[in-house]
Design a protein around this motif. Structure first.
Motif, mmCIF file in Angstrom:
data_model
loop_
_atom_site.group_PDB
_atom_site.id
_atom_site.type_symbol
_atom_site.label_atom_id
_atom_site.label_comp_id
_atom_site.label_asym_id
_atom_site.label_seq_id
_atom_site.Cartn_x
_atom_site.Cartn_y
_atom_site.Cartn_z
ATOM 1 N N GLU A 6 0.809 -1.206 0.000
ATOM 2 C CA GLU A 6 0.000 0.000 0.000
ATOM 3 C C GLU A 6 0.847 1.262 0.000
ATOM 4 O O GLU A 6 0.443 2.302 -0.517
ATOM 5 C CB GLU A 6 -0.950 0.005 1.209
ATOM 6 N N ASP A 7 2.063 1.232 0.581
ATOM 7 C CA ASP A 7 2.917 2.423 0.603
ATOM 8 C C ASP A 7 3.873 2.447 -0.591
ATOM 9 O O ASP A 7 4.896 3.126 -0.580
ATOM 10 C CB ASP A 7 3.702 2.511 1.908
ATOM 11 N N ASN A 8 3.512 1.663 -1.650
ATOM 12 C CA ASN A 8 4.262 1.615 -2.904
ATOM 13 C C ASN A 8 5.655 1.000 -2.770
ATOM 14 O O ASN A 8 6.472 1.150 -3.673
ATOM 15 C CB ASN A 8 4.378 3.019 -3.518
ATOM 16 N N ALA A 9 5.916 0.351 -1.652
ATOM 17 C CA ALA A 9 7.181 -0.368 -1.511
ATOM 18 C C ALA A 9 7.005 -1.766 -2.106
ATOM 19 O O ALA A 9 5.926 -2.349 -2.048
ATOM 20 C CB ALA A 9 7.561 -0.476 -0.039
ATOM 21 N N PRO A 10 8.055 -2.315 -2.701
ATOM 22 C CA PRO A 10 7.945 -3.660 -3.282
ATOM 23 C C PRO A 10 7.594 -4.698 -2.219
ATOM 24 O O PRO A 10 8.065 -4.621 -1.082
ATOM 25 C CB PRO A 10 9.345 -3.904 -3.853
ATOM 26 N N ARG A 11 6.754 -5.643 -2.577
ATOM 27 C CA ARG A 11 6.450 -6.748 -1.653
ATOM 28 C C ARG A 11 7.709 -7.591 -1.480
ATOM 29 O O ARG A 11 8.395 -7.901 -2.456
ATOM 30 C CB ARG A 11 5.325 -7.625 -2.207
ATOM 31 N N ARG A 12 7.980 -7.936 -0.236
ATOM 32 C CA ARG A 12 9.169 -8.729 0.028
ATOM 33 C C ARG A 12 8.846 -10.202 -0.121
ATOM 34 O O ARG A 12 7.892 -10.714 0.479
ATOM 35 C CB ARG A 12 9.697 -8.457 1.430
ATOM 36 N N ARG A 13 9.622 -10.901 -0.924
ATOM 37 C CA ARG A 13 9.407 -12.330 -1.113
ATOM 38 C C ARG A 13 9.846 -13.105 0.131
ATOM 39 O O ARG A 13 10.856 -12.778 0.754
ATOM 40 C CB ARG A 13 10.163 -12.835 -2.343
ATOM 41 N N ALA A 14 9.090 -14.115 0.471
ATOM 42 C CA ALA A 14 9.393 -14.928 1.649
ATOM 43 C C ALA A 14 10.574 -15.853 1.369
ATOM 44 O O ALA A 14 10.704 -16.408 0.277
ATOM 45 C CB ALA A 14 8.169 -15.744 2.045
ATOM 46 N N SER A 15 11.427 -16.010 2.367
ATOM 47 C CA SER A 15 12.555 -16.942 2.277
ATOM 48 C C SER A 15 12.201 -18.235 2.996
ATOM 49 O O SER A 15 11.198 -18.325 3.705
ATOM 50 C CB SER A 15 13.791 -16.310 2.916
ATOM 51 N N ASP A 54 3.985 -10.916 3.404
ATOM 52 C CA ASP A 54 2.683 -10.453 3.878
ATOM 53 C C ASP A 54 1.617 -11.540 3.834
ATOM 54 O O ASP A 54 0.538 -11.386 4.390
ATOM 55 C CB ASP A 54 2.214 -9.224 3.102
ATOM 56 N N GLU A 55 1.924 -12.678 3.200
ATOM 57 C CA GLU A 55 1.014 -13.819 3.221
ATOM 58 C C GLU A 55 1.185 -14.636 4.503
ATOM 59 O O GLU A 55 0.322 -15.447 4.850
ATOM 60 C CB GLU A 55 1.259 -14.719 2.005
ATOM 61 N N LEU A 56 2.304 -14.418 5.192
ATOM 62 C CA LEU A 56 2.586 -15.172 6.415
ATOM 63 C C LEU A 56 1.983 -14.508 7.654
ATOM 64 O O LEU A 56 1.605 -15.206 8.599
ATOM 65 C CB LEU A 56 4.101 -15.316 6.605
#
Length: 222
Positions: A6-15, A54-56
């Motif tokens: 929402e703040d236009n930052a890239p979604r971080r991929r889960a490791s 963000d899915e976690l």
């Protein structure tokens, strides 16, 4: 697919560390009675398949002491912490505990072979019998009815191999009569059995080998 927050930052991929740490938190919630086995199975499956951090978060939001302050590994602005191989292995095995009943209670062969491997449901009690044959019981990708599995192995002039994943506490309590009954750790394994916590899932193997052998091997997943 929208890869921006929402703040236009890239979604971080889960490791893998993120996924493993999430399953550890879910396992702790299960032990506290906050989740049922079915809920734990569902959420841990979602955790292992998650692509983004963000899915976690929603998987833990209702089982943490402070939902507004989730574990640091789910904060997109902080690096994921290092998790030791032992914790990861135990968490992975814990995620295999489905609580489902109706698994295969018996594997039997006479002058032939029987195999239980891959994605199969192992009940809390399984019996493997071979007469002049060879059986394989591979638990690395199995679903477990509970966190305590008992396998009774009986080999007459034949052999039974039981393969358990790292993260499982093995109790080998069998007897060999003109044969062998024992457990070993594969040289490729990275988790020393002595490092496992007291509450790690348990597989107990008992039985008898007459002029044959029962071998229990702890191996990493392929």
């Amino acid at each position: 697919m929208n890869n921006m927050t929402e703040d236009n930052a890239p979604r971080r991929r889960a490791s893998d560390d993120n996924r493993s740490a999430t399953v550890e938190e879910l396992s702790a919630a299960l032990s506290r009675g906050q989740l049922t086995l079915a809920e734990f199975d569902e959420r841990s499956s979602l955790a292992w398949s998650a692509r983004y951090v963000d899915e976690l978060r929603p998987l833990l939001a209702d089982v943490t002491d402070s939902p507004s302050a989730l574990p640091a590994h789910l904060d997109p602005h902080r690096p994921a912490p290092h998790h030791d191989p032992t914790s990861q292995a135990v968490a992975r095995v814990s995620s295999q505990i489905s609580g489902h009943q109706g698994g295969s209670p018996l594997s039997m062969s006479v002058m032939g072979g029987a195999e239980r491997a891959g994605n199969w449901l192992c009940p809390s009690n399984h019996t493997s019998i071979t007469v002049m044959g060879g059986n394989l019981v591979d638990l690395r990708e199995a679903s477990f009815e509970s966190g305590s599995i008992t396998i009774k192995a009986f080999a007459l002039m034949g052999g039974i191999e039981v393969i358990v994943p790292e993260g499982v506490r093995v109790i080998c309590d069998g007897f060999g009569l003109m044969g062998g009954f024992g457990s070993t750790v594969d040289k490729k394994a990275t988790v020393p059995p002595s490092s496992l916590p007291r509450d790690a899932p348990v597989v107990k193997i008992s039985g008898l080998a007459v002029m044959g052998g029962v071998s229990v091997v702890t191996k990493p997943r392929e």
